[in-house]
Design a protein around this motif. Structure first.
Motif, PDB file in Angstrom:
ATOM      1  N   SER A  49      39.841  70.000  59.035  1.00 51.40           N
ATOM      2  CA  SER A  49      39.617  70.366  60.440  1.00 51.40           C
ATOM      3  C   SER A  49      38.670  69.409  61.163  1.00 51.40           C
ATOM      4  CB  SER A  49      39.073  71.791  60.520  1.00 51.40           C
ATOM      5  OG  SER A  49      37.841  71.877  59.823  1.00 51.40           O
ATOM      6  N   SER A  50      37.891  68.611  60.425  1.00 49.80           N
ATOM      7  CA  SER A  50      36.954  67.698  61.086  1.00 49.80           C
ATOM      8  C   SER A  50      37.558  66.325  61.358  1.00 49.80           C
ATOM      9  CB  SER A  50      35.681  67.537  60.247  1.00 49.80           C
ATOM     10  OG  SER A  50      35.925  66.717  59.134  1.00 49.80           O
ATOM     11  N   ASP A  52      39.862  63.672  63.233  1.00 51.81           N
ATOM     12  CA  ASP A  52      40.422  63.509  64.575  1.00 51.81           C
ATOM     13  C   ASP A  52      41.111  62.147  64.655  1.00 51.81           C
ATOM     14  OD1 ASP A  52      40.929  64.149  67.273  1.00 51.81           O
ATOM     15  OD2 ASP A  52      39.152  63.047  67.918  1.00 51.81           O
ATOM     16  N   LYS A  54      43.235  59.671  67.291  1.00 51.84           N
ATOM     17  CA  LYS A  54      43.619  59.419  68.678  1.00 51.84           C
ATOM     18  C   LYS A  54      44.298  58.066  68.755  1.00 51.84           C
ATOM     19  CE  LYS A  54      39.960  62.169  70.679  1.00 51.84           C
ATOM     20  NZ  LYS A  54      38.755  62.216  71.466  1.00 51.84           N
ATOM     21  N   SER A  63      38.291  59.479  63.443  1.00 52.66           N
ATOM     22  CA  SER A  63      36.910  59.893  63.245  1.00 52.66           C
ATOM     23  C   SER A  63      36.885  61.186  62.445  1.00 52.66           C
ATOM     24  CB  SER A  63      36.192  60.071  64.589  1.00 52.66           C
ATOM     25  OG  SER A  63      36.874  61.010  65.381  1.00 52.66           O
ATOM     26  N   ALA A  64      35.769  61.423  61.773  1.00 51.73           N
ATOM     27  CA  ALA A  64      35.621  62.632  60.963  1.00 51.73           C
ATOM     28  C   ALA A  64      34.147  62.885  60.717  1.00 51.73           C
ATOM     29  CB  ALA A  64      36.367  62.496  59.642  1.00 51.73           C
ATOM     30  N   SER A  91      33.363  56.790  62.721  1.00 59.89           N
ATOM     31  CA  SER A  91      34.571  56.507  63.485  1.00 59.89           C
ATOM     32  C   SER A  91      35.046  55.104  63.145  1.00 59.89           C
ATOM     33  CB  SER A  91      34.286  56.626  64.978  1.00 59.89           C
ATOM     34  OG  SER A  91      35.438  56.328  65.730  1.00 59.89           O
TER      35      SER A  91
END
Length: 133
Positions: A49-50, A52, A54, A63-64, A91
Motif C-alpha cells: 500500500s505504500s 506509488d 506515476k 516512490s515508497a 523516490s
C-alpha cells in the motif's frame, strides 16, 4: 582569501550521512524490450500500500516508504545493540528514450520485488515547422 573552517571529522560525518541516504535507494534493473520497458526494484520489507507509481509521456516515478515496526524494542523490552535497517521514504525516477503508453502500465509486487512494465508508445508525434524569411 577563502578559508575552510571545517574539521576532517565533520567531513566524515557528512560522508556517513550521504551513504546512509544512498542506501535507502533500492537497487533497480531496467530492460528495453521490443514492446516496452521492464523495471525491477528490490523492495524488501515494504508494504504494497505504500508503493506509488506515476508516469508521464517519457518518464516513470516510483516512490515508497519502509516503516519502522510499531514496537521498537523486542518482546523482552531491550533496545537493539546494533541496527542497520533503514526506514523512511525514497523516490526514483526513470526517463526513457522513447515515449511510453501510460494507460498500459502494469505493476506487480511479489516477494519484495516490484516489476513495472511500461509499453512503448505506438504513435510518435512529429511536427513540421516552416521557416519564414
Amino acid at each position: 582569501m577563502l578559508t575552510l573552517r571545517q574539521s576532517p571529522f565533520d567531513l566524515f560525518q557528512q560522508l556517513e550521512q550521504q551513504l546512509q541516504t544512498a542506501e535507502r535507494v533500492p537497487a533497480a534493473e531496467v530492460r528495453d524490450t521490443e514492446t516496452g520497458y521492464r523495471i525491477c526494484l528490490e523492495l524488501p520489507g515494504v508494504e504494497r500500500s505504500s508503493i506509488d507509481v506515476k508516469a508521464t509521456d517519457r518518464s516513470l516515478v516510483i516512490s515508497a516508504e519502509r516503516q519502522a515496526p510499531e514496537a521498537a524494542a523486542d518482546a523482552e523490552g531491550a533496545d537493539p545493540l546494533l541496527s542497520e535497517f533503514r526506514y523512511g521514504t525514497w523516490s526514483r525516477s526513470f526517463r526513457f528514450p522513447s515515449g511510453i503508453e501510460r494507460e498500459g502500465i502494469t505493476a506487480q509486487y511479489r516477494d519484495g520485488l516490484l516489476t513495472v512494465t511500461a509499453p512503448k508508445a505506438q504513435t510518435m508525434t512529429s511536427v513540421t515547422v516552416q521557416v519564414e524569411a
